[in-house]
Design an enzyme around this catalytic site. Structure first.
Site, PDB file in Angstrom:
ATOM      1  N   THR A   1     -25.041 -31.981 -21.987  1.00  0.00           N
ATOM      2  CA  THR A   1     -25.082 -32.670 -20.696  1.00  0.00           C
ATOM      3  C   THR A   1     -25.580 -31.783 -19.561  1.00  0.00           C
ATOM      4  O   THR A   1     -26.106 -32.288 -18.571  1.00  0.00           O
ATOM      5  CB  THR A   1     -23.689 -33.203 -20.311  1.00  0.00           C
ATOM      6  OG1 THR A   1     -22.771 -32.111 -20.208  1.00  0.00           O
ATOM      7  CG2 THR A   1     -23.177 -34.211 -21.331  1.00  0.00           C
TER       8      THR A   1
ATOM      9  N   THR B   1     -22.443 -30.158 -26.225  1.00  0.00           N
ATOM     10  CA  THR B   1     -21.048 -30.526 -26.424  1.00  0.00           C
ATOM     11  C   THR B   1     -20.890 -31.562 -27.529  1.00  0.00           C
ATOM     12  O   THR B   1     -19.890 -31.571 -28.250  1.00  0.00           O
ATOM     13  CB  THR B   1     -20.452 -31.069 -25.113  1.00  0.00           C
ATOM     14  OG1 THR B   1     -20.473 -30.028 -24.131  1.00  0.00           O
ATOM     15  CG2 THR B   1     -19.014 -31.529 -25.299  1.00  0.00           C
TER      16      THR B   1
END
Length: 342
Positions: free
Chosen positions: A101, A21
């Site tokens: 993540t 991300t």
């Protein structure tokens, strides 16, 4: 000017980008979901943080550019080898990995066990894509480089810098699907914090890691995949179908995410006992998210030949079990000793 200032050398930090991300891009800056991860290259990531140049000299590499949900063991091996090669260079003082993540905690723990250097290694990530309003990746990256450049970050194992907090790779886990402060270290707490160029440590890691680790990349047969280890979950009404299928498929190990203190449904426990009788290593963890799994607590480990994961969650227990099996250690007593130590 003080003597220390006169002899100060700007540290050199290697930054390895893997996607995620933090390198995500969306068509609309107002979007924090529905973006494409692993689009923005490392040069663009670094250009967005001009303050990095005041902290360290940066050497950047693009190791991969993927959504971290798709990471695999082959990339883990590639990453660990590159990390070890860079840290072996005298002119590299620390290293940062920009990661997604979703599987950050697994990659971090893998490196925690396979990095053969005491130099700082810091992972970071983001919950909002690079193009989003109030994107968190740039500040996380600056804090990670700040931490990796610090001599007092050495010999602490692999670290994670996220939302101004410093976590140990062994303890960190993702606890939110959307919050910017998405990670926690449930049982032991954070190691410290980093903010506005200041770093403070509050505790040390006590379990073995990095240069104390018995796990060596050289011992892993990279011509083949790491030993197959899969995770299953105990839940109401569970059947033995998945366990039997995994054993028939030739898995070397199974980690069970049990209920509570690693308790296992009776049907599943019988299947796992049968798997153990066929030579499959079985580790008992918990699906709860915090706490520890006591040996011989919620299951007769000694009688069944099972191993307790302690405070390791199922995903990290899988990493440790794969490494142990890759080194030829498969007997329950030896495995339990490793889980107690790492």
């Amino acid at each position: 000017m003080s003597v220390d200032a006169a002899h100060w050398r700007r540290p050199t930090v290697a930054v390895l980008a893997t996607g995620g991300t933090i390198a995500g891009e969306a068509a609309d800056a107002a979007r924090t979901v529905g973006y494409t991860a692993g689009v923005v290259g490392v040069d663009r990531l670094l250009a967005a943080v001009p303050a990095l140049g005041r902290v360290a000299a940066i050497r950047a590499e693009q190791v991969a550019n993927i959504d971290s949900k798709d990471i695999d063991e082959a990339l883990w091996i590639t990453l660990a080898r590159r990390v070890n090669a860079l840290l072996a260079q005298d002119d590299i003082d620390g290293l940062v990995i920009a990661h997604g993540t979703d599987t950050l905690e697994e990659t971090a723990y893998w490196l925690h066990l396979t990095v053969a250097s005491a130099k700082p290694v810091v992972l970071t990530a983001a919950m909002r894509p690079f193009t989003a309003l109030s994107a968190d990746g740039s500040l996380n990256l600056l804090n990670a480089v700040t931490l990796a450049a610090r001599p007092d970050a050495a010999a602490r194992g692999v670290l994670v810098a996220f939302a101004n907090r410093i976590h140990s790779a062994r303890d960190i886990t993702k606890v939110s699907t959307y919050a910017v402060d998405a990670f926690a270290s449930p049982e032991s707490g954070v190691l410290g914090w980093v903010q506005d160029g200041r770093v403070e440590f509050q505790r040390r890691v006590t379990r073995a890691h990095t240069i104390e680790s018995v796990f060596k990349l050289e011992a892993i047969d990279t011509q083949h995949a790491l030993p197959a280890v899969q995770i299953i979950v105990s839940h109401a009404g569970v059947s033995r179908v998945v366990v039997d299928a995994l054993v028939d498929a030739g898995v070397r190990g199974i980690v069970v995410a049990g209920t509570g203190n690693g308790s296992i449904h009776a049907t599943l426990q019988r299947a796992l006992a049968d798997a153990r009788a066929r030579g499959v290593a079985v580790v008992r963890s918990s699906r709860v998210g915090s706490g520890h799994v006591m040996r011989n607590g919620a299951a007769p480990d000694d009688a069944l030949g099972l191993v307790s994961a302690g405070t390791l969650n199922p995903y990290k227990a899988r990493v440790l079990l794969m490494l142990a099996l890759a080194h030829g250690w498969s007997e329950p007593a030896m495995l339990q000793s490793l889980f107690d130590q790492y």
